[in-house]
Design an enzyme around this catalytic site. Structure first.
Site, PDB file in Angstrom:
ATOM      1  N   HIS A   5      43.091  43.197  36.477  1.00  0.00           N
ATOM      2  CA  HIS A   5      41.905  42.533  37.016  1.00  0.00           C
ATOM      3  C   HIS A   5      40.886  42.170  35.935  1.00  0.00           C
ATOM      4  CE1 HIS A   5      43.525  43.953  40.852  1.00  0.00           C
ATOM      5  NE2 HIS A   5      42.690  43.136  41.442  1.00  0.00           N
TER       6      HIS A   5
ATOM      7  N   GLU B 216      50.212  41.744  45.343  1.00  0.00           N
ATOM      8  CA  GLU B 216      49.776  42.813  44.442  1.00  0.00           C
ATOM      9  C   GLU B 216      50.448  44.135  44.780  1.00  0.00           C
ATOM     10  OE1 GLU B 216      45.524  42.943  44.373  1.00  0.00           O
ATOM     11  OE2 GLU B 216      45.334  41.008  43.343  1.00  0.00           O
TER      12      GLU B 216
END
Length: 308
Positions: free
Chosen positions: A192, A159
């Protein structure tokens, strides 16, 4: 007399085109990262070992290809750089040791309250955790745990490499370093939101609860993304954001509500307050570019900015 005006118009058009290329490149990179999680069709929950292994493989592949995406962006956006793609993405040796220590120390200062809370509630457990850091057998057990590997290693590395190392260089030429710190986390927060699909598929909660949880997750992932983006821009290293991400994943969100109900709430609240104040005081000194050398990503900025 018209030539300067035409030249100015061409420059403005080129700047607008460059910004569109930057934003679209970030969207594409974020979409590929999230999309890679769903190339494996499965009815199993996200924490099932087989699901974790497949998804880790997917995001590791996307992360490995992210330098190629940055290289393609440099070509499409007609950006001139004097450093390698890896250096732009924060993989470099200059200032590595301070980048390894100082941002993590800063994050631990912010978590002073939760750390004191943990030590108060279970002194033996807290001591055991500290000892396990130097215990080889403890590390072996962690490496065999796929959930631990995902949360503490794969997720932070992939990420941060994609959403900070890959996207911030793309945004700096268009938005500038300061604005990029606040724009890049929006891609991270939106990425997300795919958990809504998973929760709805598993039908664990009603839609209102799912949306509320997703909204809270978007909020704190965006705030956290801004913090690690700030670390990246100030240090020019990806290792600091990765370690901070891993540490925060291990600690979770500070539970101030529980601290308010604690029998030693005065001491606990003082430690929470001191942690927050020390974090603000040390935020700029511990991320001073003096410790880290010239910041490659800052060379892409259209004009010098204080954040660099």
């Amino acid at each position: 007399m018209l030539e300067p005006e035409h030249g100015l118009i061409r420059q403005v058009e080129h700047a607008h085109t460059k910004c569109w290329v930057c934003v679209l490149s970030c969207l594409l990179l974020a979409s590929v990262y999230v999309g890679s999680l769903y190339v494996w069709r499965s009815s199993l929950p996200r924490d099932h070992p087989s699901v974790i292994k497949r998804r880790c493989a997917s995001v590791l592949l996307v992360s490995a290809l992210s330098p190629a995406a940055v290289k393609a962006w440099i070509h499409w956006a007609d950006i001139r750089v004097d450093v390698s793609v890896w250096e732009l993405m924060g993989v470099r040796l200059e200032g590595f040791v301070p980048a390894l220590i100082l941002p993590l120390l800063l994050t631990m200062v912010f978590y002073l309250g939760p750390l004191v809370h943990s030590a108060m509630d279970d002194p033996d457990g807290f001591t055991t955790e500290l000892q396990s850091v130097l215990d080889v057998q403890s590390w072996r057990l962690c490496v065999r745990d796929v959930v631990w590997l995902r949360n503490q290693v794969v997720a932070p590395v992939t990420e941060e490499l994609v959403f900070r190392g890959g996207m911030l260089p793309m945004l700096v030429p268009c938005a500038g370093p300061t604005a990029a710190i606040f724009v890049a986390p929006l891609f991270f927060g939106v990425a997300h939101l795919h958990h809504i699909i998973e929760q709805q598929r598993l039908q664990r909660d009603g839609m209102s609860v799912i949306l509320l949880v997703a909204g809270m997750q978007f909020l704190y992932t965006t705030v956290f993304g801004a913090f690690t983006a700030f670390i990246f821009m100030r240090t020019g290293h990806i290792v600091g954001p990765v370690l901070c991400h891993s540490f925060c994943n291990s600690q979770g969100l500070p539970d101030i509500g529980f601290a308010l109900q604690h029998r030693e709430r005065t001491a606990l609240l003082f430690s929470y307050l001191m942690g927050a104040l020390l974090f603000l005081v040390l935020l700029f000194p511990l991320t001073d570019p003096f410790f880290y050398g010239a910041i490659p990503v800052c060379s892409l900025a259209p004009a010098p900015e204080p954040v660099c």
